[in-house]
Design a protein around this motif. Structure first.
Motif, PDB file in Angstrom:
ATOM      1  N   ARG A   1       0.832  -1.209   0.000  1.00 25.88           N
ATOM      2  CA  ARG A   1       0.000   0.000   0.000  1.00 25.88           C
ATOM      3  C   ARG A   1       0.863   1.254   0.000  1.00 25.88           C
TER       4      ARG A   1
ATOM      5  N   ASP B   1       2.442   7.418   2.234  1.00 23.05           N
ATOM      6  CA  ASP B   1       1.865   8.752   2.258  1.00 23.05           C
ATOM      7  C   ASP B   1       2.000   9.333   3.666  1.00 23.05           C
TER       8      ASP B   1
ATOM      9  N   GLY C   1      -1.893  12.366  -1.435  1.00 23.33           N
ATOM     10  CA  GLY C   1      -2.487  11.204  -0.806  1.00 23.33           C
ATOM     11  C   GLY C   1      -3.844  11.476  -0.190  1.00 23.33           C
ATOM     12  N   ARG C   2      -4.320  10.500   0.563  1.00 23.52           N
ATOM     13  CA  ARG C   2      -5.649  10.580   1.161  1.00 23.52           C
ATOM     14  C   ARG C   2      -5.589  11.249   2.531  1.00 23.52           C
TER      15      ARG C   2
ATOM     16  N   GLN D   1       2.393   4.841  -6.635  1.00 29.90           N
ATOM     17  CA  GLN D   1       1.531   4.819  -5.457  1.00 29.90           C
ATOM     18  C   GLN D   1       0.096   4.577  -5.929  1.00 29.90           C
TER      19      GLN D   1
ATOM     20  N   GLU E   1      -3.767   3.598  -3.905  1.00 31.13           N
ATOM     21  CA  GLU E   1      -4.533   3.169  -2.744  1.00 31.13           C
ATOM     22  C   GLU E   1      -5.479   2.051  -3.167  1.00 31.13           C
TER      23      GLU E   1
ATOM     24  N   THR F   1      -8.742   8.487  -6.050  1.00 35.34           N
ATOM     25  CA  THR F   1      -7.448   7.847  -5.806  1.00 35.34           C
ATOM     26  C   THR F   1      -6.415   8.274  -6.841  1.00 35.34           C
TER      27      THR F   1
ATOM     28  N   TYR G   1      -2.951  10.237  -5.735  1.00 32.79           N
ATOM     29  CA  TYR G   1      -1.737   9.419  -5.686  1.00 32.79           C
ATOM     30  C   TYR G   1      -1.002   9.302  -7.018  1.00 32.79           C
TER      31      TYR G   1
END
Length: 611
Positions: A200, A203, A257-258, A386, A388, A395, A399
């Motif tokens: 995964r 981040d 990222g998230r 990257q 997710e 996403t 990423y």
């Protein structure tokens, strides 16, 4: 617009300033406290786990601010409410009991805050608890020990509960602690880096999760578990040497990222480093990173009118939210307030605030497939590889773009039909001539070496693209070697600018340049494949840094069935620093591309053996 009850002129220079800010953040929420309840209801939207748990989350995340205050010798103004709410929420006989947890339950996440509180502030807290109430609290938290959870940073939540049990004298479970540490060891990558679970992303969960919690553990369990604590400190030291490159001189951090709605949790690692006395940089340097970061955030319109933190990034924006972002989720940013647990005489608070140390202009992080570039007044990052795997919303935008910027942010997708909705900044997008667009998502291969990042990706099974991302000074060069079995339209974007004031745009057969009095964003075509310069305006609220429509410089072209070479050069920054004559050149010969710019040159292979 900032609300009046959040002090705009707080200089955030010392401990009292930060304590004042935390109290203001907490007090802005206090009107939403409900009498004899253990939840806080802030809004009429919710997350996937429902309104009741979301309200419990809101209350619990406030404790990341309450606990450092208590540990530092200060009670929050509504301390009696917090005490009673914890008693009610952990009492199975109370109407507002938080309940029995289920597998993968959000309440396990929130238990970490109680673990820290029991570890560092149990005396002022438990002085108000009867033995029965203490037992209720222990019994409720104990549910975290063996419940099924996601195989990622969540393993630290039961660990912090055990740390709390140990420090306040409650029975703890060493076997559960060992189990959770063993699970996380499987995704330690080396050089201080983890992935957030097997395969995964790398981040902000690595900094505000793994290392933040790891340093708390290293500080609080050094006498009990010395070898592991030494390992956690060593890994955090290695990580710090990379992570310092994520912060700009003005305090901003790279948006990537998230979970970006946690906002100033981006600097939580540095607060934990100070808390754990991690000697990686001078105390004044760490102090500067934390306080400049908070000052940068207070300059953003991140509050609702009542002073409650909104969901969004630099402004309220539900469009960018994950499905686990509830009204109180942003209060995880209070993790950065951990430095308030340090006394006034601690060297962190006694140190003079210092600027960032000298850093190389270009810094590669192979474990994260990232290269950070420190340009004057513009920090940006190129990245690949990257993804997710949970497929949270947007996403690809969060990423998979080629580049991310502290100054220009990035746009999120508003739809696949129409280029203006498809988030074209820092992306190569492709369409089957029907105006439905797709770009890079999963990468089949990624290599970071020699100051560049190579990736192979397939937007369709019969379309393969080898991409090299190459920083050259302040320029970003992208080389795409593309094989397609279908006819395609292509569009490649540079960094986006706010469309207010309206940029002056220069469009030509091989370039798109946008200028305002302060900012310039440009993209140039360096390859023989013809592409035309265009500009696209995205919808409002699509860029994370500004609510206005974003203007994106683009190169547009058509691709027939066969093999194509696309090369572009991207620049963005201060208008006064922009020099079109410094644009790199691409020399193509004998199966290789040589990139040349003044004193910089790099080679990129692109044929049958791209690596």
């Amino acid at each position: 617009m900032q609300p009046e009850n959040i002090t705009l002129n707080n200089p955030l220079k010392n401990r009292d300033d930060l304590r004042k800010l935390v109290n203001q953040l907490l007090n802005a929420v206090s009107p939403f406290f409900k009498k004899d309840a253990s939840r806080v209801d802030l809004a009429n939207f919710t997350a996937h786990y429902g309104q009741q748990i979301a309200n419990m989350e809101t209350f619990s995340r406030l404790l990341w601010g309450v606990t450092p205050l208590l540990a530092g010798g200060h009670e929050p103004e509504q301390f009696s409410f917090y005490i009673q709410a914890i008693k009610n929420g952990t009492n199975p006989e109370h109407a507002d009991y938080w309940g029995e947890v289920a597998p993968y339950d959000q309440r396990i996440v929130e238990m970490a805050a109680y673990g820290l509180m029991l570890a560092v502030a149990h005396k002022p807290l438990l002085a108000h608890f009867s033995e029965q109430e203490k037992h209720h609290l222990w019994q409720w938290l104990k549910q975290s020990e063996n419940q099924d959870i996601p195989d990622n940073n969540w393993h630290f939540f039961p660990i912090l509960v055990q740390v709390g049990f140990h420090h306040c004298g409650m029975p703890n479970n060493a076997e559960a602690l060992e189990k959770h540490f063993a699970a996380m060891e499987h995704y330690y990558l080396g050089d201080g880096w983890y992935s957030d679970g097997p395969g995964r992303p790398r981040d902000y969960y690595i900094s505000m999760g793994f290392h933040f919690y790891g340093l708390i553990y290293a500080k609080l369990m050094a006498d009990v578990d010395p070898q592991r604590c030494r390992t956690l400190r060593q890994r955090a030291t290695l990580f710090a040497a990379d992570f310092i490159h994520f912060f700009a001189d003005d305090g901003a951090a790279i948006p990537f990222g998230r979970s970006l709605t946690y906002r100033f949790a981006q600097a939580a690692f540095w607060s934990a480093a100070a808390f754990a006395d991690l000697e990686v940089y001078e105390p004044g340097v760490v102090k500067g990173i934390v306080l400049r970061h908070l000052r940068w955030w207070l300059q953003q319109p991140l509050f609702d009118r009542d002073g409650v933190l909104s969901v969004g990034y630099s402004y309220p924006n539900l469009i960018m939210a994950e499905d686990y972002n509830a009204p109180g989720s942003p209060y995880w940013g209070l993790k950065t307030m951990l430095v308030l647990a340090l006394g006034e005489n601690d060297k962190f608070w006694q140190a003079q605030e210092l600027p960032l140390p000298a850093r190389e202009a270009e810094h590669s992080i192979p474990h994260a497939a990232q290269i950070l570039v420190h340009q004057d007044n513009h920090l940006w990052m190129v990245t690949s590889g990257q993804l997710e795997l949970n497929n949270f919303v947007n996403t690809e935008a969060k990423y998979c773009k080629f580049a991310y910027s502290t100054r220009y942010g990035f746009t999120i997708e508003r739809g696949r039909y129409g280029l203006n909705h498809a988030a074209p900044d820092s992306m190569l997008l492709l369409s089957e001539k029907d105006d439905y667009w797709r770009g890079r998502r999963a990468c089949q291969q990624v290599t970071t070496a020699d100051g560049m990042i190579y990736s192979r990706w397939q937007p369709w099974n019969d379309v393969t693209i080898d991409t090299w991302l190459v920083p050259l000074g302040d320029w970003q060069v992208r080389v795409h070697y593309l094989k397609t079995e279908r006819e395609l339209d292509c569009a490649e974007g540079g960094f986006s600018l706010a469309n207010r004031p309206l940029p002056q745009t220069e469009l030509a057969a091989s370039k798109s340049v946008m200028r305002t009095a302060t900012d310039t964003s440009a993209i140039y075509c360096l390859s023989p494949q013809p592409r035309t310069g265009e500009q696209v305006l995205t919808p409002p609220n699509s860029n994370l840094l500004f609510a206005e429509r974003a203007a994106v410089p683009l190169l547009r072209g058509e691709l027939n069935v066969g093999t194509h070479l696309l090369i572009s050069a991207v620049w963005a920054g201060d208008t006064e620093d922009f020099n079109e004559q410094s644009c790199p050149q691409a020399i193509i010969s004998e199966g290789a591309v040589r990139l040349v710019m003044s004193h910089h040159q790099k080679h990129v292979l692109f044929l049958e053996n791209p690596q």
